[in-house]
Design a protein around this motif. Structure first.
Motif, PDB file in Angstrom:
ATOM      1  N   TRP A 172       0.796  -1.226   0.000  1.00 22.00           N
ATOM      2  CA  TRP A 172       0.000   0.000   0.000  1.00 22.00           C
ATOM      3  C   TRP A 172       0.832   1.281   0.000  1.00 22.00           C
ATOM      4  O   TRP A 172       0.296   2.374  -0.154  1.00 22.00           O
ATOM      5  N   ARG A 173       2.132   1.151   0.163  1.00 23.50           N
ATOM      6  CA  ARG A 173       3.000   2.326   0.178  1.00 23.50           C
ATOM      7  C   ARG A 173       4.179   2.061  -0.756  1.00 23.50           C
ATOM      8  O   ARG A 173       4.777   1.002  -0.696  1.00 23.50           O
ATOM      9  N   LYS A 174       4.532   3.028  -1.551  1.00 19.98           N
ATOM     10  CA  LYS A 174       5.573   2.816  -2.564  1.00 19.98           C
ATOM     11  C   LYS A 174       6.968   3.215  -2.101  1.00 19.98           C
ATOM     12  O   LYS A 174       7.949   2.647  -2.568  1.00 19.98           O
ATOM     13  N   ASN A 175       7.084   4.208  -1.219  1.00 22.36           N
ATOM     14  CA  ASN A 175       8.388   4.714  -0.806  1.00 22.36           C
ATOM     15  C   ASN A 175       8.641   4.461   0.668  1.00 22.36           C
ATOM     16  O   ASN A 175       7.714   4.392   1.476  1.00 22.36           O
ATOM     17  N   LEU A 176       9.917   4.365   1.008  1.00 15.16           N
ATOM     18  CA  LEU A 176      10.332   4.250   2.393  1.00 15.16           C
ATOM     19  C   LEU A 176      10.291   5.620   3.061  1.00 15.16           C
ATOM     20  O   LEU A 176      10.440   6.642   2.390  1.00 15.16           O
ATOM     21  N   SER A 177      10.120   5.633   4.368  1.00 15.21           N
ATOM     22  CA  SER A 177      10.271   6.884   5.107  1.00 15.21           C
ATOM     23  C   SER A 177      11.766   7.144   5.266  1.00 15.21           C
ATOM     24  O   SER A 177      12.597   6.258   5.003  1.00 15.21           O
ATOM     25  N   ILE A 178      12.135   8.314   5.722  1.00 13.42           N
ATOM     26  CA  ILE A 178      13.555   8.625   5.908  1.00 13.42           C
ATOM     27  C   ILE A 178      14.169   7.678   6.941  1.00 13.42           C
ATOM     28  O   ILE A 178      15.257   7.153   6.747  1.00 13.42           O
ATOM     29  N   GLY A 179      13.464   7.426   8.038  1.00 14.39           N
ATOM     30  CA  GLY A 179      13.970   6.518   9.063  1.00 14.39           C
ATOM     31  C   GLY A 179      14.131   5.096   8.545  1.00 14.39           C
ATOM     32  O   GLY A 179      15.119   4.422   8.841  1.00 14.39           O
ATOM     33  N   GLN A 180      13.155   4.630   7.769  1.00 14.58           N
ATOM     34  CA  GLN A 180      13.244   3.293   7.188  1.00 14.58           C
ATOM     35  C   GLN A 180      14.425   3.204   6.231  1.00 14.58           C
ATOM     36  O   GLN A 180      15.141   2.209   6.206  1.00 14.58           O
ATOM     37  N   GLU A 181      14.607   4.251   5.439  1.00 15.73           N
ATOM     38  CA  GLU A 181      15.722   4.276   4.492  1.00 15.73           C
ATOM     39  C   GLU A 181      17.049   4.180   5.226  1.00 15.73           C
ATOM     40  O   GLU A 181      17.929   3.412   4.840  1.00 15.73           O
ATOM     41  N   GLN A 182      17.188   4.929   6.300  1.00 12.26           N
ATOM     42  CA  GLN A 182      18.439   4.910   7.064  1.00 12.26           C
ATOM     43  C   GLN A 182      18.699   3.527   7.644  1.00 12.26           C
ATOM     44  O   GLN A 182      19.812   3.015   7.570  1.00 12.26           O
ATOM     45  N   TRP A 183      17.675   2.917   8.211  1.00 12.19           N
ATOM     46  CA  TRP A 183      17.874   1.607   8.829  1.00 12.19           C
ATOM     47  C   TRP A 183      18.126   0.536   7.773  1.00 12.19           C
ATOM     48  O   TRP A 183      18.963  -0.344   7.950  1.00 12.19           O
ATOM     49  N   LEU A 184      17.400   0.598   6.664  1.00 18.04           N
ATOM     50  CA  LEU A 184      17.606  -0.379   5.594  1.00 18.04           C
ATOM     51  C   LEU A 184      19.033  -0.285   5.062  1.00 18.04           C
ATOM     52  O   LEU A 184      19.682  -1.303   4.841  1.00 18.04           O
ATOM     53  N   ARG A 185      19.547   0.901   4.882  1.00 24.89           N
ATOM     54  CA  ARG A 185      20.929   1.062   4.408  1.00 24.89           C
ATOM     55  C   ARG A 185      21.926   0.476   5.398  1.00 24.89           C
ATOM     56  O   ARG A 185      22.912  -0.142   5.002  1.00 24.89           O
ATOM     57  N   LYS A 186      21.681   0.651   6.687  1.00 25.10           N
ATOM     58  CA  LYS A 186      22.577   0.068   7.697  1.00 25.10           C
ATOM     59  C   LYS A 186      22.562  -1.457   7.617  1.00 25.10           C
ATOM     60  O   LYS A 186      23.600  -2.104   7.722  1.00 25.10           O
ATOM     61  N   ILE A 187      21.381  -2.026   7.430  1.00 25.22           N
ATOM     62  CA  ILE A 187      21.261  -3.484   7.307  1.00 25.22           C
ATOM     63  C   ILE A 187      21.975  -3.950   6.034  1.00 25.22           C
ATOM     64  O   ILE A 187      22.707  -4.932   6.055  1.00 25.22           O
ATOM     65  N   GLU A 188      21.764  -3.237   4.934  1.00 24.88           N
ATOM     66  CA  GLU A 188      22.417  -3.605   3.677  1.00 24.88           C
ATOM     67  C   GLU A 188      23.940  -3.532   3.805  1.00 24.88           C
ATOM     68  O   GLU A 188      24.643  -4.400   3.284  1.00 24.88           O
ATOM     69  N   GLU A 189      24.435  -2.522   4.497  1.00 27.95           N
ATOM     70  CA  GLU A 189      25.880  -2.391   4.687  1.00 27.95           C
ATOM     71  C   GLU A 189      26.421  -3.493   5.593  1.00 27.95           C
ATOM     72  O   GLU A 189      27.525  -3.982   5.391  1.00 27.95           O
ATOM     73  N   LYS A 190      25.643  -3.894   6.566  1.00 34.62           N
ATOM     74  CA  LYS A 190      26.053  -4.944   7.503  1.00 34.62           C
ATOM     75  C   LYS A 190      26.127  -6.298   6.812  1.00 34.62           C
ATOM     76  O   LYS A 190      26.997  -7.116   7.117  1.00 34.62           O
ATOM     77  N   TYR A 191      25.208  -6.560   5.877  1.00 38.92           N
ATOM     78  CA  TYR A 191      25.105  -7.874   5.242  1.00 38.92           C
ATOM     79  C   TYR A 191      25.491  -7.851   3.764  1.00 38.92           C
ATOM     80  O   TYR A 191      24.820  -8.450   2.929  1.00 38.92           O
ATOM     81  N   THR A 192      26.590  -7.193   3.451  1.00 44.63           N
ATOM     82  CA  THR A 192      27.097  -7.243   2.079  1.00 44.63           C
ATOM     83  C   THR A 192      27.562  -8.669   1.788  1.00 44.63           C
ATOM     84  O   THR A 192      27.773  -9.467   2.717  1.00 44.63           O
ATOM     85  N   ALA A 193      27.754  -8.973   0.523  1.00 48.56           N
ATOM     86  CA  ALA A 193      28.231 -10.317   0.143  1.00 48.56           C
ATOM     87  C   ALA A 193      29.557 -10.625   0.824  1.00 48.56           C
ATOM     88  O   ALA A 193      29.768 -11.749   1.310  1.00 48.56           O
ATOM     89  N   GLU A 194      30.431  -9.645   0.887  1.00 46.96           N
ATOM     90  CA  GLU A 194      31.735  -9.848   1.521  1.00 46.96           C
ATOM     91  C   GLU A 194      31.582 -10.127   3.025  1.00 46.96           C
ATOM     92  O   GLU A 194      32.220 -11.031   3.561  1.00 46.96           O
ATOM     93  N   ASN A 195      30.735  -9.345   3.691  1.00 43.09           N
ATOM     94  CA  ASN A 195      30.527  -9.556   5.124  1.00 43.09           C
ATOM     95  C   ASN A 195      29.861 -10.901   5.408  1.00 43.09           C
ATOM     96  O   ASN A 195      30.196 -11.569   6.386  1.00 43.09           O
ATOM     97  N   LEU A 196      28.916 -11.291   4.554  1.00 38.79           N
ATOM     98  CA  LEU A 196      28.268 -12.590   4.739  1.00 38.79           C
ATOM     99  C   LEU A 196      29.277 -13.724   4.583  1.00 38.79           C
ATOM    100  O   LEU A 196      29.226 -14.719   5.313  1.00 38.79           O
ATOM    101  N   LYS A 197      30.192 -13.566   3.657  1.00 38.65           N
ATOM    102  CA  LYS A 197      31.236 -14.576   3.454  1.00 38.65           C
ATOM    103  C   LYS A 197      32.112 -14.685   4.706  1.00 38.65           C
ATOM    104  O   LYS A 197      32.431 -15.791   5.153  1.00 38.65           O
ATOM    105  N   GLU A 198      32.472 -13.550   5.283  1.00 34.67           N
ATOM    106  CA  GLU A 198      33.270 -13.548   6.508  1.00 34.67           C
ATOM    107  C   GLU A 198      32.505 -14.170   7.674  1.00 34.67           C
ATOM    108  O   GLU A 198      33.072 -14.910   8.478  1.00 34.67           O
ATOM    109  N   MET A 199      31.218 -13.868   7.769  1.00 34.99           N
ATOM    110  CA  MET A 199      30.389 -14.435   8.839  1.00 34.99           C
ATOM    111  C   MET A 199      30.312 -15.954   8.710  1.00 34.99           C
ATOM    112  O   MET A 199      30.396 -16.676   9.704  1.00 34.99           O
ATOM    113  N   ALA A 200      30.138 -16.425   7.496  1.00 38.76           N
ATOM    114  CA  ALA A 200      30.057 -17.871   7.260  1.00 38.76           C
ATOM    115  C   ALA A 200      31.379 -18.544   7.598  1.00 38.76           C
ATOM    116  O   ALA A 200      31.404 -19.622   8.206  1.00 38.76           O
TER     117      ALA A 200
END
Length: 84
Positions: free
Chosen positions: A45-73
């Motif tokens: 029902w909503r097409k865009n993220l709020s500013i707060g959602q955008e900030q948190w989503l970017r932090k999650i994306e940065e935390k779980y990059t392919a390189e970081n996931l490889k290191e975690m594994a």
């Protein structure tokens, strides 16, 4: 990335969020997982993220990059009962 880009909400990309959830499923915290599920639900029902959602989503994306996931594994594979 400029501050302007960082704080500019983008459209909700459900396939991108689903891929992030799938790739990081073994590492996401409960809170991160619930947040991502919430965004997916909200996309109906909503097409865009709020500013707060955008900030948190970017932090999650940065935390779980392919390189970081490889290191975690790698770390999880090397971790054993001897390390506890």
């Amino acid at each position: 990335m400029s501050n302007e880009d960082y704080f500019t909400p983008r459209k909700i990309n459900t396939s991108q969020i689903k891929n992030l959830m799938k790739g990081a499923r073994n590492y996401l915290t409960h809170r991160e997982s619930e947040f991502l599920e919430s965004i997916l639900s909200q996309s109906e029902w909503r097409k865009n993220l709020s500013i707060g959602q955008e900030q948190w989503l970017r932090k999650i994306e940065e935390k779980y990059t392919a390189e970081n996931l490889k290191e975690m594994a790698h770390w999880a594979k090397k971790f054993s009962d001897e390390h506890r």
